[in-house]
Scaffold this motif. Structure first.
Motif, PDB file in Angstrom:
ATOM      1  N   THR A 142       0.777  -1.270   0.018  1.00  0.00           N
ATOM      2  CA  THR A 142      -0.167   0.059  -0.059  1.00  0.00           C
ATOM      3  C   THR A 142       0.693   1.175  -0.016  1.00  0.00           C
ATOM      4  OG1 THR A 142      -1.635  -1.043   0.977  1.00  0.00           O
ATOM      5  CG2 THR A 142      -1.933   1.185   1.458  1.00  0.00           C
ATOM      6  N   GLN A 146       0.864   4.143  -2.888  1.00  0.00           N
ATOM      7  CA  GLN A 146       0.390   5.524  -2.699  1.00  0.00           C
ATOM      8  C   GLN A 146       1.654   6.391  -3.100  1.00  0.00           C
ATOM      9  OE1 GLN A 146       0.109   5.258   1.861  1.00  0.00           O
ATOM     10  NE2 GLN A 146      -2.189   5.160   1.733  1.00  0.00           N
ATOM     11  N   LEU A 152      -4.817   7.379  -2.592  1.00  0.00           N
ATOM     12  CA  LEU A 152      -5.190   6.083  -2.271  1.00  0.00           C
ATOM     13  C   LEU A 152      -5.373   5.834  -0.887  1.00  0.00           C
ATOM     14  CD1 LEU A 152      -5.728   3.246  -3.489  1.00  0.00           C
ATOM     15  CD2 LEU A 152      -3.030   2.838  -3.061  1.00  0.00           C
TER      16      LEU A 152
END
Length: 304
Positions: A142, A146, A152
């Protein structure tokens, strides 16, 4: 009756007895798997019937909200189905191309020593605990995403789906490679005799000939992605939103079951019964994929 005949007769009885015992043990082993499946289906059906006595099937299939734990209760399954299908689609977008390419390389191009090393290493990925994959998605994948997508969310279906795709690559690649290796050598030799290259032979001869086993590998990968729990429970957010946008957080059916099962809901309550209705839906989805895989394998099966 002579002593020798009595000895042979006793030995034959003992051998027959041993064979009967072994057959009975094997029968019990086969019966246990069938009995376990029947028990699981029976429990899901029994508990789901109690749920549908209080919530109509029409509401379950048509409502677009899933809020059984809120004061304003809604029991529409579609938000969970959308989350499950979205993460599965992202996973397959990763696993099917990469797994197929890896299978083609290992089957048609890799030297034996490379195959003997790479294939076990790939299969080791399937042995890593899924909770590790979940935190890998949340804390590593993640943040990387990003960097490219600054807006996001910290919880999203994209990172969860990507990591699930990485997780099921061994299933797709290993089974596909086994199917390609099972293609008879004379088909390859015939292709080479016509002047085809190794790549042309792999793509136009070996791949179509092994399509039955490859499709079975794909279906297994789909079923594995649909049933994944910890990755989506940790990285996808657990919010039952009706969306197919992988950049948003969402809840899947498996993540919801885990969340409710670990909570403080009293046994037998309506909220508790929802996990069985969701589990039954998940089982039916997996069953549909397996039936599709069976008919694909039967339709394109090659007999050499």
């Amino acid at each position: 009756m002579t002593i020798a005949k009595k000895t042979r007769f006793s030995a034959k009885l003992l051998r027959d007895l041993r064979e009967r015992i072994i057959e009975f043990i094997l029968f019990l082993a086969a019966l246990s798997s069938v009995a376990t499946t029947i028990a699981i289906v029976g429990i899901l059906l029994y508990e789901s019937v109690k749920f549908f006595h209080q919530v109509s099937l029409w509401e379950f299939l048509t409502d677009t909200q899933w809020t059984p734990l809120f004061d304003d209760k809604h029991f529409g399954i579609w938000p969970l189905v959308a989350g499950t299908l979205t993460t599965t689609a992202v996973a397959l977008f990763v696993a099917i191309p990469l797994g197929t390419v890896i299978a083609i390389y290992l089957s048609e191009f890799a030297p034996p020593i490379v195959r003997e090393v790479v294939k076990p290493v790939l299969e080791l990925l399937a042995g890593i605990p899924t909770v590790v994959y979940g935190y890998f998605a949340l804390l590593f994948v993640t943040p990387l995403l990003q960097i490219v997508l600054p807006d996001l969310s910290g919880f999203n279906m994209l990172s969860a789906g990507l990591v699930i795709g990485m997780m099921i690559i061994p299933y797709v690649s290993s089974l596909s490679e086994d199917a390609m290796r099972a293609v008879p050598t004379h088909l390859r030799e015939g292709s080479y005799a016509t002047g085809a290259t190794r790549l042309q032979t792999a793509l136009r001869v070996v791949l179509p000939s092994a399509i039955s086993g490859i499709s079975a590998a794909y279906i297994l990968g789909i079923s594995r992605a649909v049933g994944e729990t910890m990755v989506v429970a940790i990285a996808a957010g657990g919010q039952p939103n009706l969306t197919f946008n992988p950049l948003e957080p969402a809840a899947t059916m498996t993540a919801y079951i885990v969340g409710v099962s670990l909570g403080d809901l009293p046994h037998g309550s309506l909220e508790y019964e929802t996990i069985f209705a969701v589990g039954l839906t998940l089982m039916l989805m997996t069953l549909v994929f397996n039936i599709i895989g069976y008919f694909l394998s039967k339709r394109y099966r090659e007999i050499y």
